[in-house]
Write a protein that holds these residues in place. Structure first.
Motif, PDB file in Angstrom:
ATOM      1  N   HIS A  45       0.858  -1.377  -0.155  1.00  0.00           N
ATOM      2  CA  HIS A  45       0.001  -0.044  -0.024  1.00  0.00           C
ATOM      3  C   HIS A  45       0.825   1.217  -0.218  1.00  0.00           C
ATOM      4  N   ARG A  46       2.195   1.259   0.197  1.00  0.00           N
ATOM      5  CA  ARG A  46       2.895   2.251   0.308  1.00  0.00           C
ATOM      6  C   ARG A  46       4.054   2.595  -1.074  1.00  0.00           C
ATOM      7  N   SER A  47       4.327   1.418  -1.737  1.00  0.00           N
ATOM      8  CA  SER A  47       5.053   1.553  -2.818  1.00  0.00           C
ATOM      9  C   SER A  47       5.354   0.238  -3.533  1.00  0.00           C
ATOM     10  N   ASN A  82      13.565   4.837   1.348  1.00  0.00           N
ATOM     11  CA  ASN A  82      12.589   6.042   1.383  1.00  0.00           C
ATOM     12  C   ASN A  82      12.606   6.829  -0.083  1.00  0.00           C
ATOM     13  N   LEU A 118       9.353   5.858  -2.218  1.00  0.00           N
ATOM     14  CA  LEU A 118       8.273   6.356  -1.705  1.00  0.00           C
ATOM     15  C   LEU A 118       7.917   8.046  -2.794  1.00  0.00           C
ATOM     16  N   THR A 121       6.579  11.272  -2.824  1.00  0.00           N
ATOM     17  CA  THR A 121       5.912  12.436  -1.917  1.00  0.00           C
ATOM     18  C   THR A 121       5.697  13.450  -2.516  1.00  0.00           C
ATOM     19  N   ASP A 148      -1.382   4.019  -4.851  1.00  0.00           N
ATOM     20  CA  ASP A 148      -0.798   2.613  -4.215  1.00  0.00           C
ATOM     21  C   ASP A 148      -1.892   2.051  -3.840  1.00  0.00           C
ATOM     22  N   LYS A 149      -2.992   2.556  -3.289  1.00  0.00           N
ATOM     23  CA  LYS A 149      -4.093   1.584  -2.594  1.00  0.00           C
ATOM     24  C   LYS A 149      -4.744   1.029  -3.787  1.00  0.00           C
TER      25      LYS A 149
END
Length: 241
Positions: free
Chosen positions: A164-166, A194, A197, A199, A208-209
């Motif tokens: 869900h993050r990357s 990092n 990700l 941003t 990503d969801k």
């Protein structure tokens, strides 16, 4: 008089809205990237449970990820793709310039040797020095990895991790026939997670969801695998900015 004017204003507003709606439909009626496909799915309110959506989303995700590792690719997936989903090249100036054909498999089950044979068959339409890449979500069996190693075609295997993050590549390996293409190039783990990700402002567009909802395995990793990058003579050539 005021009633007539109000009706005219309402009609003009409705007309302007219909023109905007038409332009939006034209804007989102096609897709050529991960970003535009996510917009297309949102606009069309497509079901995320179909194999077509799953396969197409994974193809665009693989394209997006491999392009961060210096590949230049174009999606050609569809009914008449002959088993090849992405076509392009690995154009490192002064290093190599190889033609590339990618087969993307979003299967949740293990990738067996028949997928390697299918890729070899698909490459029969391509020049003999074309690099074939088998990009997957799931693990490769020992038999499939052996089939890659003994193939006379230049082949590589690639595994993609999604949460869900990357999303990123955490495995990339090639056979001896592909060694000439990857001369002086190595694969190394990248422990600064990092960098993967997003941003920036576009992060909301790259949902990503949605990607994790469609592609995540029902049996997720206990721990996130370490991403990998490509290096040429100790210099990192993968770019994630």
């Amino acid at each position: 008089m005021n009633t007539g004017k109000s009706k005219l204003q309402a009609w003009n507003l409705a007309r302007r809205l219909s023109i905007v709606n038409l332009r939006c439909r034209m804007l989102y009626s096609d897709h050529s990237s991960l970003r535009s496909y996510l917009q297309y799915l949102k606009w069309k309110e497509c079901s995320l449970k179909t194999t077509l959506v799953q396969g197409t989303l994974f193809e665009y995700l693989v394209k997006d990820i491999l392009e961060k590792h210096c590949f230049a690719l174009k999606r050609c997936g569809g009914k008449d793709d002959r088993g090849i989903d992405l076509l392009g090249k690995f154009p490192l100036d002064g290093i190599t310039k190889a033609k590339v054909a990618v087969s993307c498999k979003s299967n949740k089950g293990a990738i067996g040797p028949r997928y390697v044979r299918e890729l070899e068959g698909s490459l029969s339409w391509c020049p003999s020095d074309t690099l074939g890449i088998l990009a997957c979500l799931s693990n490769f069996t020992s038999a499939s990895l052996k089939a890659v190693q003994v193939s006379e075609r230049p082949l590589a295997v690639c595994r993609i991790f999604v949460n869900h993050r990357s999303s990123y590549m955490f495995q990339f390996a090639w056979n001896s026939a592909a060694s000439i293409i990857f001369n002086d190039i190595s694969v190394r783990q990248l422990h600064n997670s990092n960098m993967f990700l997003d941003t920036s402002e576009k992060a909301s567009l790259f949902s990503d969801k949605i990607i994790s909802t469609v592609l995540c395995s029902s049996a997720p990793f206990e721990h996130c695998p370490t991403p990998v990058g490509l290096f040429y003579k100790n210099k990192q050539i993968s770019q994630f900015a």
